[in-house]
Design a protein around this motif. Structure first.
Motif, PDB file in Angstrom:
ATOM      1  N   SER A 220       0.599  -1.289   0.073  1.00  0.00           N
ATOM      2  CA  SER A 220      -0.099  -0.010  -0.021  1.00  0.00           C
ATOM      3  C   SER A 220       0.727   1.165  -0.042  1.00  0.00           C
ATOM      4  N   ILE A 221       0.606   2.101  -0.857  1.00  0.00           N
ATOM      5  CA  ILE A 221       1.354   3.382  -0.784  1.00  0.00           C
ATOM      6  C   ILE A 221       0.702   4.421  -0.090  1.00  0.00           C
ATOM      7  N   LEU A 222      -0.675   4.334   0.191  1.00  0.00           N
ATOM      8  CA  LEU A 222      -1.279   5.122   1.206  1.00  0.00           C
ATOM      9  C   LEU A 222      -0.992   4.801   2.725  1.00  0.00           C
ATOM     10  N   GLN A 223      -0.624   3.691   3.018  1.00  0.00           N
ATOM     11  CA  GLN A 223      -0.369   3.152   4.315  1.00  0.00           C
ATOM     12  C   GLN A 223      -1.169   3.443   5.130  1.00  0.00           C
ATOM     13  N   ARG A 224      -2.458   3.120   5.024  1.00  0.00           N
ATOM     14  CA  ARG A 224      -3.614   3.322   5.886  1.00  0.00           C
ATOM     15  C   ARG A 224      -4.840   2.865   5.294  1.00  0.00           C
ATOM     16  N   VAL A 225      -5.859   2.584   6.177  1.00  0.00           N
ATOM     17  CA  VAL A 225      -7.070   2.244   5.318  1.00  0.00           C
ATOM     18  C   VAL A 225      -7.668   3.447   4.625  1.00  0.00           C
ATOM     19  N   ALA A 226      -8.637   3.207   3.781  1.00  0.00           N
ATOM     20  CA  ALA A 226      -9.561   4.414   3.240  1.00  0.00           C
ATOM     21  C   ALA A 226     -10.539   4.541   4.187  1.00  0.00           C
ATOM     22  N   THR A 227     -11.469   5.321   3.929  1.00  0.00           N
ATOM     23  CA  THR A 227     -12.754   5.624   4.604  1.00  0.00           C
ATOM     24  C   THR A 227     -13.603   5.268   3.520  1.00  0.00           C
ATOM     25  N   PRO A 228     -14.994   4.962   4.112  1.00  0.00           N
ATOM     26  CA  PRO A 228     -16.070   4.830   2.792  1.00  0.00           C
ATOM     27  C   PRO A 228     -16.313   5.894   2.102  1.00  0.00           C
ATOM     28  N   ASP A 229     -16.308   7.111   2.445  1.00  0.00           N
ATOM     29  CA  ASP A 229     -16.419   8.455   1.789  1.00  0.00           C
ATOM     30  C   ASP A 229     -15.479   8.324   0.542  1.00  0.00           C
ATOM     31  N   GLU A 230     -14.235   7.995   0.776  1.00  0.00           N
ATOM     32  CA  GLU A 230     -13.252   8.155  -0.344  1.00  0.00           C
ATOM     33  C   GLU A 230     -13.541   6.969  -1.488  1.00  0.00           C
ATOM     34  N   VAL A 231     -13.844   5.849  -1.116  1.00  0.00           N
ATOM     35  CA  VAL A 231     -14.497   5.208  -2.018  1.00  0.00           C
ATOM     36  C   VAL A 231     -15.713   5.642  -2.794  1.00  0.00           C
ATOM     37  N   ALA A 232     -16.740   6.273  -1.998  1.00  0.00           N
ATOM     38  CA  ALA A 232     -17.915   6.664  -2.716  1.00  0.00           C
ATOM     39  C   ALA A 232     -17.585   7.631  -3.575  1.00  0.00           C
ATOM     40  N   ASN A 233     -16.681   8.604  -3.529  1.00  0.00           N
ATOM     41  CA  ASN A 233     -16.288   9.661  -4.201  1.00  0.00           C
ATOM     42  C   ASN A 233     -16.096   9.278  -5.805  1.00  0.00           C
ATOM     43  N   MET A 234     -15.264   8.007  -5.573  1.00  0.00           N
ATOM     44  CA  MET A 234     -15.125   7.492  -7.097  1.00  0.00           C
ATOM     45  C   MET A 234     -16.302   7.010  -7.632  1.00  0.00           C
ATOM     46  N   VAL A 235     -17.138   6.188  -7.003  1.00  0.00           N
ATOM     47  CA  VAL A 235     -18.384   5.746  -7.450  1.00  0.00           C
ATOM     48  C   VAL A 235     -19.326   7.021  -7.995  1.00  0.00           C
ATOM     49  N   VAL A 236     -19.548   7.980  -7.096  1.00  0.00           N
ATOM     50  CA  VAL A 236     -20.462   9.074  -7.443  1.00  0.00           C
ATOM     51  C   VAL A 236     -19.760   9.529  -8.742  1.00  0.00           C
ATOM     52  N   TYR A 237     -18.473   9.839  -9.271  1.00  0.00           N
ATOM     53  CA  TYR A 237     -18.101  10.270 -10.249  1.00  0.00           C
ATOM     54  C   TYR A 237     -18.542   9.432 -11.496  1.00  0.00           C
ATOM     55  N   VAL A 238     -18.080   7.986 -11.394  1.00  0.00           N
ATOM     56  CA  VAL A 238     -18.404   7.159 -12.440  1.00  0.00           C
ATOM     57  C   VAL A 238     -20.000   6.973 -12.757  1.00  0.00           C
ATOM     58  N   SER A 244     -18.959  10.094 -19.178  1.00  0.00           N
ATOM     59  CA  SER A 244     -19.695   9.228 -20.288  1.00  0.00           C
ATOM     60  C   SER A 244     -18.512   8.528 -21.123  1.00  0.00           C
ATOM     61  N   ALA A 245     -17.319   8.779 -20.865  1.00  0.00           N
ATOM     62  CA  ALA A 245     -16.239   8.010 -21.732  1.00  0.00           C
ATOM     63  C   ALA A 245     -15.677   6.949 -20.940  1.00  0.00           C
ATOM     64  N   THR A 246     -15.952   6.736 -19.699  1.00  0.00           N
ATOM     65  CA  THR A 246     -15.291   5.848 -18.817  1.00  0.00           C
ATOM     66  C   THR A 246     -16.368   4.304 -18.817  1.00  0.00           C
ATOM     67  N   THR A 247     -16.012   3.524 -19.470  1.00  0.00           N
ATOM     68  CA  THR A 247     -16.903   2.433 -19.406  1.00  0.00           C
ATOM     69  C   THR A 247     -15.900   0.897 -19.863  1.00  0.00           C
ATOM     70  N   GLY A 248     -16.073  -0.136 -19.166  1.00  0.00           N
ATOM     71  CA  GLY A 248     -15.331  -1.386 -19.248  1.00  0.00           C
ATOM     72  C   GLY A 248     -14.153  -1.035 -18.261  1.00  0.00           C
ATOM     73  N   ALA A 249     -14.151  -0.204 -17.252  1.00  0.00           N
ATOM     74  CA  ALA A 249     -12.882   0.016 -16.556  1.00  0.00           C
ATOM     75  C   ALA A 249     -13.146  -0.696 -15.161  1.00  0.00           C
ATOM     76  N   ALA A 250     -11.964  -1.130 -14.829  1.00  0.00           N
ATOM     77  CA  ALA A 250     -11.501  -1.506 -13.411  1.00  0.00           C
ATOM     78  C   ALA A 250     -11.068  -0.524 -12.829  1.00  0.00           C
ATOM     79  N   LEU A 251     -11.658   0.481 -11.852  1.00  0.00           N
ATOM     80  CA  LEU A 251     -11.079   1.492 -11.119  1.00  0.00           C
ATOM     81  C   LEU A 251     -10.648   1.383  -9.875  1.00  0.00           C
ATOM     82  N   ARG A 252      -9.423   1.378  -9.583  1.00  0.00           N
ATOM     83  CA  ARG A 252      -9.135   1.189  -8.234  1.00  0.00           C
ATOM     84  C   ARG A 252      -8.883   2.404  -7.266  1.00  0.00           C
ATOM     85  N   VAL A 253      -9.487   2.090  -5.894  1.00  0.00           N
ATOM     86  CA  VAL A 253      -9.602   3.124  -4.842  1.00  0.00           C
ATOM     87  C   VAL A 253      -8.767   2.324  -3.745  1.00  0.00           C
TER      88      VAL A 253
END
Length: 262
Positions: A220-238, A244-253
């Motif tokens: 882990s580069i972050l060296q800590r756990v993420a918060t649920p909000d940090e994951v949610a931010n990616m999902v909300v964007y997707v 609209s041009a992001t599809t078929g992707a595996a987006l890592r948080v």
């Protein structure tokens, strides 16, 4: 960037707590009409009250159903016939030695972690196709790539999420419907908190979870756990118009846990 999903209906499965709840709250803040789901009515009611207190203007409602069954998904579809956005988040995990995992547990993990998303996507896709617009998101995990030796049955379901999301995206080529997978790394949800510090408070759970990351996810580069909000931010964007041009992707948080650049 201003994300506005006013007029869109979003269903987030397994959203009474943890990452699912954070996603639901994030989508509610964009103006989307959000449907929470959980297995028990009291859990759904509690989450709805919490979300309404947090986002007073939120348009939210809930459905209690066991989405690990075909009957549960059918009940959800009957209660909520339409969705512009579907986030397949419901899932379970449990460390267990491979030799001690019975057939029934493999089947249970597959039904909840994989088939719930297959059935829900199949149920709501025709409505998206009629409008030629939609967002389907599968919540996978870095464990789809870093298969955990103590949760092989969990890792295999999360790899399945990647295969399904990529294949479904390809089947919808040329449409306005996107399908993506989001891969959280270690995240301090309520479930993880109970696993790393049973009965402990948030501070002790956070310390234990961060120690787990440093010891067992040393890449882990972050060296800590993420918060649920940090994951949610990616999902909300997707789920947004802007993605609209992001599809078929595996987006890592995953905080850089998976040691590849592709």
């Amino acid at each position: 960037m201003h994300i506005d999903l006013t007029g869109k209906t979003a269903i987030v499965t397994g959203s009474t707590r943890g990452i699912g709840y954070a996603i639901a709250e994030g989508l509610a803040r964009t103006g989307a009409s959000v449907v929470l789901t959980g297995r028990k009515q009291e859990q759904v009611d509690r989450a709805l009250a919490q979300l309404r207190a947090s986002v007073p203007a939120a348009q939210v409602r809930g459905v209690a159903a066991d989405l690990g069954t075909a009957q549960g998904v059918a009940a959800l579809k009957a209660a909520e016939p339409h969705a512009d956005i579907l986030v397949n988040n419901v899932g379970i995990f449990n460390p267990q030695p491979f030799a001690e995992i019975p057939d029934e547990e493999w089947t249970r993990f597959f039904e909840i972690n994989v088939m719930s998303g297959v059935r829900a996507s199949r149920a709501y896709l025709p409505g998206m196709q009629e409008k030629d617009w939609g967002r389907i998101v599968f919540i996978s995990s870095e464990s789809a790539l870093n298969i955990p030796a103590d949760m092989i049955h969990y890792g295999f379901t999360k790899t399945s999420n990647l295969a399904i999301s990529r294949g479904l995206a390809k089947s919808l080529a040329g449409t306005g419907i996107t399908v993506n997978a989001v891969l959280p790394g270690p995240t301090l949800s309520e479930g993880v908190q109970q696993m790393v510090a049973p009965g402990g408070d948030h501070a002790s759970a956070l310390a234990a979870a961060n120690a787990f990351v440093r010891e067992h996810r040393s890449s882990s580069i972050l060296q800590r756990v993420a918060t649920p909000d940090e994951v949610a931010n990616m999902v909300v964007y997707v789920c947004s118009q802007q993605a609209s041009a992001t599809t078929g992707a595996a987006l890592r948080v995953d905080g850089g846990t998976v040691d590849t650049i592709a």
